[in-house]
Design a protein around this motif. Structure first.
Motif, PDB file in Angstrom:
ATOM      1  N   LEU A   1       0.806  -1.223   0.000  1.00 55.99           N
ATOM      2  CA  LEU A   1       0.000   0.000   0.000  1.00 55.99           C
ATOM      3  C   LEU A   1       0.839   1.273   0.000  1.00 55.99           C
ATOM      4  CD1 LEU A   1      -2.883  -0.866   2.523  1.00 55.99           C
ATOM      5  CD2 LEU A   1      -3.028  -0.717   0.027  1.00 55.99           C
ATOM      6  N   ARG A   2       2.150   1.150   0.000  1.00 54.84           N
ATOM      7  CA  ARG A   2       3.002   2.336   0.151  1.00 54.84           C
ATOM      8  C   ARG A   2       2.878   3.309  -1.018  1.00 54.84           C
ATOM      9  NH1 ARG A   2       8.168  -0.660   3.143  1.00 54.84           N
ATOM     10  NH2 ARG A   2       6.976  -1.042   5.090  1.00 54.84           N
ATOM     11  N   GLU A   3       2.740   2.812  -2.209  1.00 58.99           N
ATOM     12  CA  GLU A   3       2.543   3.714  -3.350  1.00 58.99           C
ATOM     13  C   GLU A   3       1.183   4.406  -3.250  1.00 58.99           C
ATOM     14  OE1 GLU A   3       2.604   3.620  -8.245  1.00 58.99           O
ATOM     15  OE2 GLU A   3       3.447   1.960  -7.080  1.00 58.99           O
ATOM     16  N   THR A   4       0.175   3.682  -2.787  1.00 54.36           N
ATOM     17  CA  THR A   4      -1.170   4.241  -2.619  1.00 54.36           C
ATOM     18  C   THR A   4      -1.165   5.394  -1.633  1.00 54.36           C
ATOM     19  OG1 THR A   4      -2.213   2.113  -3.114  1.00 54.36           O
ATOM     20  CG2 THR A   4      -3.536   3.707  -1.869  1.00 54.36           C
ATOM     21  N   PHE A   5      -0.342   5.286  -0.597  1.00 56.18           N
ATOM     22  CA  PHE A   5      -0.320   6.300   0.450  1.00 56.18           C
ATOM     23  C   PHE A   5       0.812   7.320   0.289  1.00 56.18           C
ATOM     24  CE2 PHE A   5      -3.253   3.421   2.513  1.00 56.18           C
ATOM     25  CZ  PHE A   5      -4.111   4.297   3.170  1.00 56.18           C
ATOM     26  N   GLY A   6       1.422   7.375  -0.887  1.00 55.76           N
ATOM     27  CA  GLY A   6       2.372   8.449  -1.162  1.00 55.76           C
ATOM     28  C   GLY A   6       1.665   9.794  -1.069  1.00 55.76           C
TER      29      GLY A   6
ATOM     30  N   LEU B   1      -8.353   6.522   4.468  1.00 52.52           N
ATOM     31  CA  LEU B   1      -8.366   6.795   3.034  1.00 52.52           C
ATOM     32  C   LEU B   1      -6.986   7.285   2.592  1.00 52.52           C
ATOM     33  CD1 LEU B   1     -11.675   8.723   2.195  1.00 52.52           C
ATOM     34  CD2 LEU B   1     -11.044   6.430   1.444  1.00 52.52           C
ATOM     35  N   PRO B   2      -6.596   7.059   1.342  1.00 47.80           N
ATOM     36  CA  PRO B   2      -5.331   7.608   0.835  1.00 47.80           C
ATOM     37  C   PRO B   2      -5.308   9.127   0.952  1.00 47.80           C
ATOM     38  CG  PRO B   2      -6.146   5.917  -0.643  1.00 47.80           C
ATOM     39  CD  PRO B   2      -7.248   6.177   0.356  1.00 47.80           C
ATOM     40  N   PRO B   3      -4.110   9.727   1.007  1.00 44.98           N
ATOM     41  CA  PRO B   3      -3.972  11.180   1.202  1.00 44.98           C
ATOM     42  C   PRO B   3      -4.652  11.989   0.102  1.00 44.98           C
ATOM     43  CG  PRO B   3      -1.871  10.072   1.506  1.00 44.98           C
ATOM     44  CD  PRO B   3      -2.801   9.058   0.943  1.00 44.98           C
ATOM     45  N   ILE B   4      -5.270  13.104   0.501  1.00 39.05           N
ATOM     46  CA  ILE B   4      -5.862  14.052  -0.431  1.00 39.05           C
ATOM     47  C   ILE B   4      -5.573  15.461   0.081  1.00 39.05           C
ATOM     48  CG2 ILE B   4      -7.716  12.505  -1.184  1.00 39.05           C
ATOM     49  CD1 ILE B   4      -9.598  14.073   0.665  1.00 39.05           C
TER      50      ILE B   4
ATOM     51  N   GLN C   1      -0.806  17.555   2.586  1.00 44.82           N
ATOM     52  CA  GLN C   1      -2.026  16.772   2.429  1.00 44.82           C
ATOM     53  C   GLN C   1      -2.469  16.139   3.747  1.00 44.82           C
ATOM     54  OE1 GLN C   1      -1.103  14.185  -1.065  1.00 44.82           O
ATOM     55  NE2 GLN C   1      -2.710  15.371  -2.079  1.00 44.82           N
ATOM     56  N   HIS C   2      -3.705  15.596   3.736  1.00 43.48           N
ATOM     57  CA  HIS C   2      -4.268  15.020   4.949  1.00 43.48           C
ATOM     58  C   HIS C   2      -4.867  13.647   4.695  1.00 43.48           C
ATOM     59  CE1 HIS C   2      -7.599  17.505   3.175  1.00 43.48           C
ATOM     60  NE2 HIS C   2      -8.249  16.369   3.349  1.00 43.48           N
ATOM     61  N   LEU C   3      -5.139  12.952   5.785  1.00 44.95           N
ATOM     62  CA  LEU C   3      -5.790  11.645   5.749  1.00 44.95           C
ATOM     63  C   LEU C   3      -7.202  11.764   6.291  1.00 44.95           C
ATOM     64  CD1 LEU C   3      -2.983   9.385   7.307  1.00 44.95           C
ATOM     65  CD2 LEU C   3      -3.457   9.722   4.864  1.00 44.95           C
ATOM     66  N   THR C   4      -8.098  10.926   5.789  1.00 48.59           N
ATOM     67  CA  THR C   4      -9.427  10.780   6.374  1.00 48.59           C
ATOM     68  C   THR C   4      -9.444   9.477   7.153  1.00 48.59           C
ATOM     69  OG1 THR C   4     -10.480  11.981   4.552  1.00 48.59           O
ATOM     70  CG2 THR C   4     -11.897  10.587   5.910  1.00 48.59           C
ATOM     71  N   LEU C   5      -9.739   9.567   8.452  1.00 47.34           N
ATOM     72  CA  LEU C   5      -9.803   8.405   9.321  1.00 47.34           C
ATOM     73  C   LEU C   5     -11.262   8.095   9.640  1.00 47.34           C
ATOM     74  CD1 LEU C   5      -6.836   9.292   9.545  1.00 47.34           C
ATOM     75  CD2 LEU C   5      -6.912   8.739  11.967  1.00 47.34           C
TER      76      LEU C   5
ATOM     77  N   ALA D   1       7.113  14.784   3.060  1.00 45.26           N
ATOM     78  CA  ALA D   1       6.406  13.981   2.072  1.00 45.26           C
ATOM     79  C   ALA D   1       7.292  12.865   1.533  1.00 45.26           C
ATOM     80  CB  ALA D   1       5.941  14.877   0.924  1.00 45.26           C
ATOM     81  N   ARG D   2       6.650  11.727   1.255  1.00 47.10           N
ATOM     82  CA  ARG D   2       7.345  10.585   0.670  1.00 47.10           C
ATOM     83  C   ARG D   2       6.436   9.927  -0.364  1.00 47.10           C
ATOM     84  NH1 ARG D   2       8.821   7.704   6.274  1.00 47.10           N
ATOM     85  NH2 ARG D   2       6.786   8.644   6.731  1.00 47.10           N
ATOM     86  N   SER D   3       7.050   9.374  -1.418  1.00 49.29           N
ATOM     87  CA  SER D   3       6.256   8.729  -2.464  1.00 49.29           C
ATOM     88  C   SER D   3       5.846   7.320  -2.073  1.00 49.29           C
ATOM     89  CB  SER D   3       7.043   8.696  -3.777  1.00 49.29           C
ATOM     90  OG  SER D   3       8.274   7.999  -3.605  1.00 49.29           O
ATOM     91  N   ARG D   4       6.636   6.664  -1.204  1.00 48.55           N
ATOM     92  CA  ARG D   4       6.304   5.314  -0.720  1.00 48.55           C
ATOM     93  C   ARG D   4       6.567   5.256   0.786  1.00 48.55           C
ATOM     94  NH1 ARG D   4       5.653   1.029  -3.913  1.00 48.55           N
ATOM     95  NH2 ARG D   4       6.639  -0.304  -2.330  1.00 48.55           N
ATOM     96  N   PRO D   5       5.719   5.880   1.575  1.00 44.78           N
ATOM     97  CA  PRO D   5       5.993   5.966   3.011  1.00 44.78           C
ATOM     98  C   PRO D   5       5.773   4.637   3.735  1.00 44.78           C
ATOM     99  CG  PRO D   5       3.833   6.871   2.533  1.00 44.78           C
ATOM    100  CD  PRO D   5       4.466   6.567   1.208  1.00 44.78           C
ATOM    101  N   PRO D   6       6.746   4.205   4.561  1.00 49.09           N
ATOM    102  CA  PRO D   6       6.545   3.003   5.381  1.00 49.09           C
ATOM    103  C   PRO D   6       5.629   3.272   6.577  1.00 49.09           C
ATOM    104  CG  PRO D   6       8.676   3.968   5.840  1.00 49.09           C
ATOM    105  CD  PRO D   6       8.095   4.763   4.714  1.00 49.09           C
TER     106      PRO D   6
END
Length: 363
Positions: free
Chosen positions: A34-39, A104-107, A44-48, A68-73
């Motif tokens: 999921l790391r690419e999905t959550f780049g 949700l992924p970052p937006i 930006q923010h997350l929806t929890l 920011a990271r493109s593939r955050p662990p």
């Protein structure tokens, strides 16, 4: 390519680190797949999401604070306890290491992509969170960039991310300028106590950056409570800063609820017979609106995957493009003028004024 609707993913809580008596940093592990999905981009923010014991779905947005990271662990957000807050109370009092949170992924469009130049921010309280990510990313990636942070808090004890901001100051002493104002505590050095209102900022900003420096700053980022952001916006306007260099994100707008604009006479007369058409995830549909419903409420009754978070006109998650018909918007604290000019609306705040209204969530 057919647009896809972002979906929630269960992420494991790595840690809940207490920052102040009423705030914490929540760190979530991101599995490799999921790391690419959550780049994410800086700002930006997350929806929890959680479902409470009564089966009610509760969503809230929280800004990412790490660079920011493109593939955050992992992902780290700052959460401040809100009185009566259904999610913040749960997060600070019930979440522990090993818990699972749906995310949700970052937006978000409140973003500063690294580039050469001079940038500045005025933040209040938890408004530091996205700006911390912006400054950290910018200074690490762009040697020709400078950043000035003006932050306002009640007291030192209530200030979030003190260590992280101090670390930026230590690592980039020539490129990171920090100014702190406390509204309820005197400081031994620095600014006198008191709120950063329009009058004070109009005098303070030229003293820090010079009048030409204020105008020539490449980007201003304002984040925090509604009053602070509005005051800073007015100050920058008075100092001649071009509108397109000022970006804002409201974190709290509770004081404006009572002052929300009232619909014009007959504004909701069409609600009982209006039809709302929406495109979402490449699929369209048309549904009758019930009396008094917002566009979002109508769509959610038929498409549970419609995007939303705060439902208060603040986060911008439910942004859609108006393709046809007329609407009344109760309030807007998320969309900037250029977005409004392009036809975007907040579905959670929009009511039909005509028999047919069409929106596109994919636009």
């Amino acid at each position: 390519m057919v647009p896809t609707v972002p979906t929630f993913h269960p992420l494991r809580v790595r840690s809940v680190e207490r920052l102040t008596d009423d705030s914490a940093a929540l760190t979530l592990d991101v599995p490799p797949e999921l790391r690419e999905t959550f780049g994410h981009a800086p700002g930006q923010h997350l929806t929890l999401r959680r479902v409470n014991e009564r089966g009610e779905e509760i969503r809230r947005t929280y800004s990412l604070c790490d660079p920011a990271r493109s593939r955050p662990p992992s992902l780290r957000v700052g959460i401040r306890l809100v009185e009566g807050g259904l999610f913040s109370t749960y997060a600070l009092k019930e979440l522990t290491e090993g818990s699972t949170v749906e995310v949700l992924p970052p937006i978000g469009r409140f973003v500063l992509q690294p580039r050469p130049g001079r940038f500045a921010a005025v933040v209040g309280g938890s408004g530091i969170t996205p700006v911390l990510s912006m400054a950290g990313t910018l200074l690490a990636r762009e040697p020709a960039a400078r950043f000035c942070l003006i932050r306002s808090d009640r007291t030192t004890a209530s200030t979030m991310f003190l260590e992280e901001v101090a670390d930026l100051k230590d690592r980039y002493p020539d490129r990171f300028h920090l100014v702190t104002a406390l509204s309820r505590e005197e400081q031994h050095s620095g600014l006198p106590s008191g709120r950063l209102d329009t009058e004070r900022l109009t005098a303070l900003l030229p003293a820090l950056l010079s009048e030409s420096g204020v105008r020539e700053t490449d980007g201003w980022y304002l984040c925090g409570p509604l009053g602070l952001v509005e005051g800073a916006t007015e100050a920058l306007r008075a100092l001649g800063v071009p509108r397109d260099r000022v970006h804002q994100e409201i974190f709290h707008a509770d004081t404006a609820v009572a002052a929300a604009s009232a619909p014009p006479p007959g504004a909701r007369a069409m609600s009982g017979s209006a039809t709302v058409s929406a495109t979402l995830g490449g699929r369209g549909g048309s549904w009758p609106a019930s009396q008094g419903e917002t566009l979002l409420e109508t769509v959610l009754r038929n498409r549970s995957d419609a995007p939303y978070a705060c439902k208060g006109g603040v986060c911008g998650t439910c942004r859609a493009r108006l393709l046809g018909g007329e609407i009344h918007v109760d309030r807007n604290f998320a969309l900037e003028p250029e977005e409004l000019d392009a036809g975007y609306v907040l579905a959670c705040q929009s009511h039909p004024l005509t028999a047919k209204v069409e929106v596109d969530f994919d636009a």
